[in-house]
Design a protein around this motif. Sequence first.
Motif, short mmCIF file in Angstrom:
data_model
loop_
_atom_site.label_atom_id
_atom_site.label_comp_id
_atom_site.label_asym_id
_atom_site.label_seq_id
_atom_site.Cartn_x
_atom_site.Cartn_y
_atom_site.Cartn_z
N LEU A 198 -0.23 15.31 12.43
CA LEU A 198 -0.67 14.72 11.17
C LEU A 198 0.49 14.65 10.19
CD1 LEU A 198 -3.68 14.92 9.06
CD2 LEU A 198 -1.77 16.22 8.12
N SER A 199 0.57 13.53 9.46
CA SER A 199 1.59 13.44 8.41
C SER A 199 1.20 12.37 7.40
CB SER A 199 2.97 13.14 9.00
OG SER A 199 3.97 13.64 8.15
N GLY A 200 1.87 12.37 6.24
CA GLY A 200 1.51 11.41 5.20
C GLY A 200 2.71 10.96 4.38
N ILE A 201 2.50 9.84 3.69
CA ILE A 201 3.55 9.34 2.79
C ILE A 201 2.90 8.81 1.52
CG2 ILE A 201 3.61 7.12 4.04
CD1 ILE A 201 6.71 7.20 3.25
N GLN A 202 3.43 9.25 0.37
CA GLN A 202 2.79 8.97 -0.91
C GLN A 202 3.00 7.54 -1.40
OE1 GLN A 202 2.92 12.12 -3.96
NE2 GLN A 202 4.73 12.84 -2.87
N PRO A 203 1.97 6.98 -2.05
CA PRO A 203 2.11 5.63 -2.64
C PRO A 203 2.73 5.71 -4.03
CG PRO A 203 -0.15 6.37 -2.92
CD PRO A 203 0.59 7.50 -2.23
N THR A 204 3.90 6.36 -4.14
CA THR A 204 4.51 6.57 -5.46
C THR A 204 5.55 5.50 -5.81
OG1 THR A 204 5.78 8.25 -4.26
CG2 THR A 204 4.16 9.05 -5.82
#
Length: 332
Positions: free
Chosen positions: A5-11
Amino acid sequence: RPRVLSGIQPTADSFHLGNYLGAVRQWVALQEDHDAFYFVPDLHAITVDHDPKTLAARTRNAVAQLIALGLDPERCTIFVQSHLPQHSELAWILQCYTGFGEASRMTQFKDKSARQGADRASVGLFTYPDLMAADILLYQAHRVPVGEDQRQHLELTRNLAQRFNQRFGQTFRVPEPFIPPGAAKIQDLQDPTVKMSKSASAPGGIVELLEDPKRIAKKFRSAVTDNEREIRYDPEHKPGVANLLTIYSALSDRKITELEADYEGKGYGDLKKDLADVVVAFVEPLRERVQGLMDDPAELDRVLARGATRAGEVAGETLALVHEKIGFLPKS
Ligand code: ATP
Ligand code: MG
């Protein structure tokens, strides 16, 4: 198949080169032999200043970039964090088992709050690591590929899982930190002693995948190096040159030692120009693919709806177990 599992921010409006070379590129490889969950942490994105007018578009755009970079919705689960209420719920619970002193030692909070000013930093920024722990533990992930900058948060996640399991009985899988082979840490082009960052880097220091190729080339031309002339990989004494070699090597699949040999006797200008060409060749087709995906937002939303359904099955099961272990009265 082990779960990842991993994620990337919509910043930001675009991912940067560090996000790709340090994270997304490895995610693409991992979907082949893992049960992979990748998500866009929009709940995390509101821990720093954000504009409500752009958040939804940036979130969709992040999904489009993930697919354009090679994630295949048929092979992995892609979802948006705020579509799953379980993340916020488990984060609250984990906060109740996190020591105040323990949370105070997190260096990302120190860095980001110092940038915002102590009075403006939110409690959400402070408890960010608990939300991240919830993201991971809900899915009983075996492996969590993260960059060096997220290692401390992952360590906290492991401690929380072990603490909870000890107190209430086996509930969470304790995830392994996992720096996948080939993951590279990319530094800011203007200040090569700090990492390239969506929210912290000045425009000249960050290479966005979706920006104008001419501007990208210009940024490489004015990248900070040092006042020697030798092209040699020495991150401690020559962080700027080392960073350029790291990027070059990662995108061209050539060894750094090979590049050092090739550029012997040549100047920084040659290196920068060739590297700019390599980067531009990589980003050029990407812009079009992202645009094509953004032209059909309904299809992206369908991908996310399927992702939320699949993620919800796993997350719901874990959260129900947590409620039972803690001793909450079940809803009849
Ligand atoms: P922000 O500044 O908003 O925190 P970010 O650039 O740090 O943005 P994230 O969305 O926080 O990006 O991180 C997404 C993934 O990219 C994480 O796995 C993180 O470790 C990785 N990553 C971020 N910056 C770099 C970098 N400079 N080099 C390599 N990997 C990176
Ligand atoms: Mg970050």
